[in-house]
Design a protein around this motif. Structure first.
Motif, mmCIF file in Angstrom:
data_model
loop_
_atom_site.group_PDB
_atom_site.id
_atom_site.type_symbol
_atom_site.label_atom_id
_atom_site.label_comp_id
_atom_site.label_asym_id
_atom_site.label_seq_id
_atom_site.Cartn_x
_atom_site.Cartn_y
_atom_site.Cartn_z
ATOM 1 N N ASP A 257 6.540 4.050 2.927
ATOM 2 C CA ASP A 257 6.313 5.355 3.538
ATOM 3 C C ASP A 257 7.654 6.045 3.734
ATOM 4 O O ASP A 257 8.717 5.418 3.651
ATOM 5 C CB ASP A 257 5.596 5.185 4.882
ATOM 6 C CG ASP A 257 4.971 6.473 5.398
ATOM 7 O OD1 ASP A 257 5.017 7.482 4.670
ATOM 8 O OD2 ASP A 257 4.432 6.465 6.512
ATOM 9 N N ALA B 68 0.820 -1.207 0.000
ATOM 10 C CA ALA B 68 0.000 0.000 0.000
ATOM 11 C C ALA B 68 0.855 1.259 0.000
ATOM 12 O O ALA B 68 1.933 1.304 0.601
ATOM 13 C CB ALA B 68 -0.923 0.003 1.222
ATOM 14 N N VAL C 209 -3.742 3.727 4.610
ATOM 15 C CA VAL C 209 -2.606 2.865 4.272
ATOM 16 C C VAL C 209 -2.231 1.992 5.465
ATOM 17 O O VAL C 209 -2.025 0.780 5.339
ATOM 18 C CB VAL C 209 -1.402 3.720 3.819
ATOM 19 C CG1 VAL C 209 -0.176 2.833 3.586
ATOM 20 C CG2 VAL C 209 -1.723 4.504 2.564
ATOM 21 N N VAL D 84 -2.637 -2.439 6.112
ATOM 22 C CA VAL D 84 -1.649 -3.419 6.575
ATOM 23 C C VAL D 84 -2.140 -4.127 7.830
ATOM 24 O O VAL D 84 -2.093 -5.359 7.930
ATOM 25 C CB VAL D 84 -0.292 -2.734 6.854
ATOM 26 C CG1 VAL D 84 0.734 -3.778 7.327
ATOM 27 C CG2 VAL D 84 0.230 -2.029 5.610
ATOM 28 N N ARG E 269 3.520 -1.699 3.554
ATOM 29 C CA ARG E 269 3.301 -0.358 2.993
ATOM 30 C C ARG E 269 4.645 0.318 2.777
ATOM 31 O O ARG E 269 5.650 -0.038 3.427
ATOM 32 C CB ARG E 269 2.432 0.498 3.923
ATOM 33 C CG ARG E 269 3.099 0.907 5.235
ATOM 34 C CD ARG E 269 2.116 1.642 6.132
ATOM 35 N NE ARG E 269 2.716 2.034 7.410
ATOM 36 C CZ ARG E 269 3.107 3.260 7.734
ATOM 37 N NH1 ARG E 269 2.972 4.258 6.847
ATOM 38 N NH2 ARG E 269 3.640 3.522 8.912
#
Length: 284
Positions: free
Chosen positions: A200, A149, A186, A190, A198
């Motif tokens: 980030d 994500a 997001v 998870v 994800r």
């Protein structure tokens, strides 16, 4: 030392600090629209902790908000926050709705085609996942074939496309990118098992790992380190130079370090801000 002497010394320190702040402010070129309005207006999503969010009292909070407030104070004006979703902020700059989008953008070549940036942090993109999956995603190729994500329009979104291409070049199954509008979506994807990991910003992911008490952990090394900064209208030198000078003064007097320490982000600090207007300035 007598109480009177101590009081005089404290008054001297306060006066000295005030004089220093005034001296810094006198050296900052304030953009005309800020002078005229008495406001520093910024776009913020207020939806990306630890940078910008709404606290338990319903007030804007976060590192970006505190830095922006400190800059406004240094300019002698009020901070005005215009709430705009992250993915809409660069279009808002292009349309003239705002002149500053303060969202800790990763500075990329694609974005530099549309806006300029004043950087004040540096970080990369990392994989964040459940503890049980940490070893699986310890390397970049571990993402190949996984569902991952990202928040729409973030640096992680662009990095995901690079990883998909790298998987293809390596002859491995493609990573499946799932796009969500906000950071909270997001994270929930998870935690709920809709995706396996994800992508980030390393600063945000590290902050969430600490505050979530390890419900989600960072796996592997930081990918594609890049400067982070506030976006300004392309070619608006007055606004960019104002921000650069104000941030320099916050770094010089220790205000910057104090704010970063509050969010445990000193490792992402820079020695001075920088104006980015051309992809050639980016690290290769």
């Amino acid at each position: 030392m007598s109480i009177l002497s101590m009081q005089r010394r404290m008054l001297g320190l306060v006066a000295g600090s005030a004089l220093m702040t005034t001296a810094y402010a006198a050296e900052i070129p304030i953009a005309q629209d800020v002078k005229d309005s008495g406001q520093l207006a910024i776009a913020s999503s207020l939806a990306y902790a630890p940078f910008e969010f709404v606290d338990e009292q319903g007030k804007p909070a976060g590192l970006d908000i505190e830095l922006a407030k400190a800059v406004a104070d240094r300019l002698g004006v009020k901070l005005k926050i215009v709430t705009i979703p992250f993915a809409s902020q660069i279009p808002a700059l292009a349309s003239g709705r705002v002149k500053i989008a303060w969202a800790t953008f990763s500075v990329t070549a694609e974005r530099l085609a549309q806006v300029d940036f004043v950087s004040f942090l540096e970080a990369g993109t990392v994989v964040s996942t459940l503890p049980a999956n940490k070893e699986r995603f310890a390397t970049q190729n571990g993402l190949c074939g996984a569902s991952v994500a990202v928040q729409s329009g973030t640096a992680a979104d662009f990095v995901a496309d690079r990883i998909v291409a790298d998987c293809e070049k390596a002859g491995l199954p493609a990573m499946r990118k799932a796009i969500y509008p906000e950071q909270k979506d997001v994270i929930q994807a998870v935690l709920s098992g809709r995706v396996e990991a994800r992508l980030d910003d390393s600063t945000s992911a590290g902050y969430y790992e600490a505050t979530s008490k390890g419900r989600m952990v960072v796996a592997g090394r930081s990918l594609y380190p890049a400067p982070l900064g506030a976006a300004v209208v392309k070619g608006d030198k007055a606004t960019a130079e104002m921000l650069e000078a104000a941030l320099s003064s916050l770094i010089a007097d220790g205000t910057y370090a104090t704010i970063l320490d509050k969010y445990n982000l000193r490792s992402s600090a820079v020695s001075k801000p920088a104006l980015y207007s051309n992809p050639s300035q980016l690290p290769q």
